[in-house]
Design an enzyme around this catalytic site. Structure first.
Site, PDB file in Angstrom:
ATOM      1  N   THR A  89      34.504 -44.002   0.964  1.00 52.66           N
ATOM      2  CA  THR A  89      33.443 -44.217  -0.020  1.00 52.66           C
ATOM      3  C   THR A  89      32.992 -42.913  -0.683  1.00 52.66           C
ATOM      4  O   THR A  89      33.042 -41.840  -0.066  1.00 52.66           O
ATOM      5  CB  THR A  89      32.212 -44.841   0.677  1.00 52.66           C
ATOM      6  N   TYR A 113      25.625 -44.607   6.515  1.00 57.49           N
ATOM      7  CA  TYR A 113      26.821 -45.255   5.970  1.00 57.49           C
ATOM      8  C   TYR A 113      27.866 -44.200   5.581  1.00 57.49           C
ATOM      9  O   TYR A 113      29.014 -44.222   6.034  1.00 57.49           O
ATOM     10  CB  TYR A 113      26.436 -46.117   4.761  1.00 57.49           C
TER      11      TYR A 113
END
Ligand code: UDP
Length: 320
Positions: A89, A113
């Site tokens: 990501t 995250y």
């Protein structure tokens, strides 16, 4: 395909997919599934992806993202499976100074995250380095996703998450009357219209990149790591305008304070991707296509929820 079903709300999978429900962190399940499938390689998409949730439940994110990747790699290497495509990501970059990031930009995630995905990348790269003297060294492709959005245009798949907070999902939920308005998080920022800028990429283009990366690993052991984005920023307010134009409906918005930890601007430098796959061609009118397909998918989900469940099959005749 493996999934733990934690995020599938309504939609059955197409029947032709061999599906193994379970958790990558469960060694017995993993062994049995790999025994049954004998995969030549793995595309590892599984993970938890909601930034605000990761701030509330960091252990869940480190476990479901980093630890699950570790277990998966252990099983792969025990069997000398040598190809891995991994979903990473843009959150690994944190809040970049310029708002445009290349693969060599500093890696400074600011939420669990992003950190959990960066740990996963590190685990993968370390295992790859250690495997260089093995019979079948590990070949890896790490794809750093920017803002994936939209649905399959023939509506076989789309975003389902029960608690998702992603912009495009929230836009189509508002357009379909499931929420009264869209919060625009940040309206007075240092961008041309004051709202946050992201690089939205249609899911079809991202899938295409996975196929290309996997095919490349089949013929070339060189590790791949690249940003997946169009290299073009779109603001929240421009996405709202696009949604109104595509849907021909009005999209009520409420100006709200910026979300904690949101970068003002996050756009891919995608030159490495363009160099690797010069013939990669994104869908035409990507932002319109993202909104139109996400809206069609959302409407299909709603129609399914409202349609009566099929009657259960008749009970078998009793032997008594
Ligand atoms: N956003 C927004 N309203 C929403 C959801 C998101 O204004 O209801 C903004 C969010 O602040 C960010 C952008 O849209 O600037 C993209 O957010 P998303 O959660 O889709 O992805 P992220 O970039 O956080 O991974």
């Amino acid at each position: 395909m493996i999934d733990d079903l934690s995020n599938i709300a309504h939609n059955p999978l197409p029947a032709r997919i061999d599906f193994y429900p379970g958790d990558l962190r469960d060694p017995v399940f993993l062994k049995q599934t790999f025994d049954a499938v004998s995969p030549a390689g793995v595309l590892h998409f599984a993970g938890a992806v909601v930034v605000p949730e990761s701030l509330e439940r960091p252990l869940t994110y480190y476990s479901r993202n980093s630890y699950a990747t570790l277990r998966l790699l252990g099983e792969m290497r025990r069997r000398s499976i040598d190809k891995l495509v991994f979903s990473s990501t843009a959150a690994v970059y944190g809040i970049p100074a310029t708002g445009v990031v290349s693969e060599t930009s500093p890696l400074l995630p600011i939420n669990p995250y992003g950190q959990s995905k960066l740990f996963s990348e590190k685990i993968i790269l370390d295992v790859q380095a250690a495997s260089s003297s093995h019979h079948r060294p590990l070949r890896t492709a790490i794809l750093r996703y920017f803002n994936v959005a939209g649905a399959d245009q023939s509506l076989r798949t789309g975003q389902q998450g029960k608690s998702t907070t992603h912009l495009v999902k929230r836009i189509v939920q508002t357009l379909t009357g499931q929420q009264p308005h869209l919060h625009v998080f940040g309206t007075n920022l240092t961008t041309p219209d004051g709202s946050c800028v992201r690089d939205y990429i249609h899911v079809r283009d991202l899938v295409d990149l996975h196929v290309r990366a996997y095919r490349r690993l089949e013929v070339d052991p060189a590790p791949l790591l690249f940003n997946c984005g169009y290299g073009q920023g779109a603001s929240v307010l421009s996405m709202v305008a696009c949604a109104e134009q595509v849907s021909r409906r009005s999209l009520p918005t409420v100006a709200s304070p910026p979300r904690k930890g949101d970068p003002v601007r996050l756009v891919a430098d995608n030159s490495r991707l363009r160099h690797l796959f010069p013939d990669w061609t994104p869908v035409p009118n990507p932002l319109q296509t993202i909104i139109a397909s996400a809206l069609a998918w959302e409407e299909q989900l709603l129609a399914r929820q409202m349609s009566p469940r099929p009657a259960p099959p008749p009970a078998p005749a009793s032997d008594a």
